[in-house]
Design an enzyme around this catalytic site. Sequence first.
Site, PDB file in Angstrom:
ATOM      1  N   ARG A   1       0.831  -1.203   0.000  1.00  0.00           N
ATOM      2  CA  ARG A   1       0.000   0.000   0.000  1.00  0.00           C
ATOM      3  C   ARG A   1       0.866   1.254   0.000  1.00  0.00           C
ATOM      4  O   ARG A   1       0.583   2.230  -0.704  1.00  0.00           O
ATOM      5  CB  ARG A   1      -0.941  -0.006   1.215  1.00  0.00           C
ATOM      6  CG  ARG A   1      -2.143  -0.930   1.063  1.00  0.00           C
ATOM      7  CD  ARG A   1      -2.843  -1.153   2.409  1.00  0.00           C
ATOM      8  NE  ARG A   1      -4.091  -1.897   2.256  1.00  0.00           N
ATOM      9  CZ  ARG A   1      -4.169  -3.215   2.066  1.00  0.00           C
ATOM     10  NH1 ARG A   1      -3.046  -3.942   2.005  1.00  0.00           N
ATOM     11  NH2 ARG A   1      -5.346  -3.810   1.938  1.00  0.00           N
TER      12      ARG A   1
ATOM     13  N   ARG B   1      -8.107 -16.248 -10.079  1.00  0.00           N
ATOM     14  CA  ARG B   1      -8.496 -15.405  -8.953  1.00  0.00           C
ATOM     15  C   ARG B   1      -9.392 -14.259  -9.421  1.00  0.00           C
ATOM     16  O   ARG B   1      -9.152 -13.668 -10.477  1.00  0.00           O
ATOM     17  CB  ARG B   1      -7.258 -14.880  -8.227  1.00  0.00           C
ATOM     18  CG  ARG B   1      -6.384 -15.992  -7.689  1.00  0.00           C
ATOM     19  CD  ARG B   1      -5.244 -15.459  -6.861  1.00  0.00           C
ATOM     20  NE  ARG B   1      -5.716 -14.870  -5.610  1.00  0.00           N
ATOM     21  CZ  ARG B   1      -4.889 -14.307  -4.723  1.00  0.00           C
ATOM     22  NH1 ARG B   1      -3.593 -14.255  -4.956  1.00  0.00           N
ATOM     23  NH2 ARG B   1      -5.378 -13.788  -3.606  1.00  0.00           N
TER      24      ARG B   1
ATOM     25  N   SER C   1     -11.902  -7.957  -0.186  1.00  0.00           N
ATOM     26  CA  SER C   1     -11.890  -6.561   0.229  1.00  0.00           C
ATOM     27  C   SER C   1     -10.881  -5.754  -0.568  1.00  0.00           C
ATOM     28  O   SER C   1     -10.936  -4.514  -0.595  1.00  0.00           O
ATOM     29  CB  SER C   1     -11.563  -6.451   1.719  1.00  0.00           C
ATOM     30  OG  SER C   1     -10.219  -6.837   1.971  1.00  0.00           O
TER      31      SER C   1
ATOM     32  N   SER D   1     -12.509  -9.348   5.564  1.00  0.00           N
ATOM     33  CA  SER D   1     -11.226  -8.676   5.807  1.00  0.00           C
ATOM     34  C   SER D   1     -11.350  -7.163   5.947  1.00  0.00           C
ATOM     35  O   SER D   1     -10.553  -6.400   5.394  1.00  0.00           O
ATOM     36  CB  SER D   1     -10.232  -9.022   4.681  1.00  0.00           C
ATOM     37  OG  SER D   1     -10.079 -10.407   4.565  1.00  0.00           O
TER      38      SER D   1
ATOM     39  N   GLU E   1      -6.861 -14.568   6.616  1.00  0.00           N
ATOM     40  CA  GLU E   1      -5.500 -15.015   6.311  1.00  0.00           C
ATOM     41  C   GLU E   1      -4.873 -15.791   7.464  1.00  0.00           C
ATOM     42  O   GLU E   1      -3.894 -16.511   7.280  1.00  0.00           O
ATOM     43  CB  GLU E   1      -4.620 -13.815   5.969  1.00  0.00           C
ATOM     44  CG  GLU E   1      -4.380 -12.862   7.123  1.00  0.00           C
ATOM     45  CD  GLU E   1      -3.852 -11.513   6.665  1.00  0.00           C
ATOM     46  OE1 GLU E   1      -2.793 -11.117   7.160  1.00  0.00           O
ATOM     47  OE2 GLU E   1      -4.491 -10.870   5.810  1.00  0.00           O
TER      48      GLU E   1
END
Length: 442
Positions: free
Chosen positions: A35, A133, A180, A208, A327
């Site tokens: 991030r 995915r 998320s 999440s 996770e």
Amino acid sequence: MAPNNDQPALWPAPHARGAVDATVHVPGSKSVTNRALVLAALASEPGWLRRPLRSRDTLLMAGALRAMGVGIEEGVGTEKGSGEFWRVIPSGLHGPATIDVGNAGTVMRFLPPVAALADGPIRFDGDPRSYERPLHGVIDALRVLGARIDDDGRGALPLTVHGGGALDGGPMEIDASSSSQFVSALLLSGPRFNMGVEVRHIGSSLPSLPHIRMTVDMLRAVGAQVDTPESGGEPNVWRVTPGALLGRDLTIEPDLSNAQPFLAAALVAGGKVVVPDWPARTTQPGDRLREIFTEMGGSCELTEYGLEFTGSGAIHGIDVDLSEVGELTPGIAAVAALADTPSTLRGVSHLRLHETDRLAALTKEINELGGDVTETADGLHIRPRRLHGGIFHTYEDHRMATAGAIIGLAVEGVQIENVATTAKTLPDFPDLWAGMLESDGA
């Protein structure tokens, strides 16, 4: 240096010969590092990332940003304890470029919005598993916001974003129930959209949420204005106002989710593990480990130095909703398989769409070691049984590999297939694991 992936095809998981007593310096957070890289690349001035995680996922993110024209200089601080740093120098984003996402959810989801701000075509490709995915949430949302994307109707990789140098932005609806990261992806680039962005989640429960809170906190720290449900806004709606982002000098927190196997070692073998620099306040989901592993039989103390976690060797089952911290499921499942009572792990149906179908993988691998794990609609039910050695397959999933290592502490003869996959987020895991066990002679 890049992570060392020179590991045997079958890695003999070390068996604990006694209680552990170790201090483990856990590398930086992948979630924070990636991030921070995106926000620094979109800033109006250079920024610094200190003690960044250097793993496959973060190196893929840095390489992708470099391919779009961002300068990222690497160095090592001279002051005691300062460690490695990355200096990020924003520049005009541009193509053409081809980006390898590997199997990194943050790279494949966070960067298409960035690419929409670039001038020219940016192609995204990755590992075979990355094609499976879900990416439709980001693709559909970007089209609503004015981007042109070629994905041949797959809603998945590979794809090409035809950047126009800017993006209108504005309001849009999204079903982020499968990840998320769809929400975080749009929020991170939102300040650079002409009209900012309003993200309205319209699906079922959102997994999440701590990761979205992490995104919001980091946006606000670089000067973005963000309205959230927690700050008095509408439920399931996030708004980011357009504006310039500041460069920051940020020290990356240790990855608390990656601390999980080491804390689990104290639960399984007994003894104490200390993780330095555990933050007193954090948005990382891994902070829930203090609560969950205490309920499973350990005890912890947060000091100025870090977290001290102690286990007695007795492990208790747990009934827990992990929807916000999915996770952590593989490691919790591994510990639960060694407990003295059954466990039920709930709220994690979205794990079927992670690096692998984690629910199916955990069920199969623990059961093949003699366990009794049953998949439920949204999680796992685990009845402890005496386990035996065998091969623990990882499915190119780093958290499957560390789950197998946890079981190996208590069960002789466990061999982890492709332990090198831990380099995705936890470089040099085998060496860290062996160093932790040196005190008990394992």
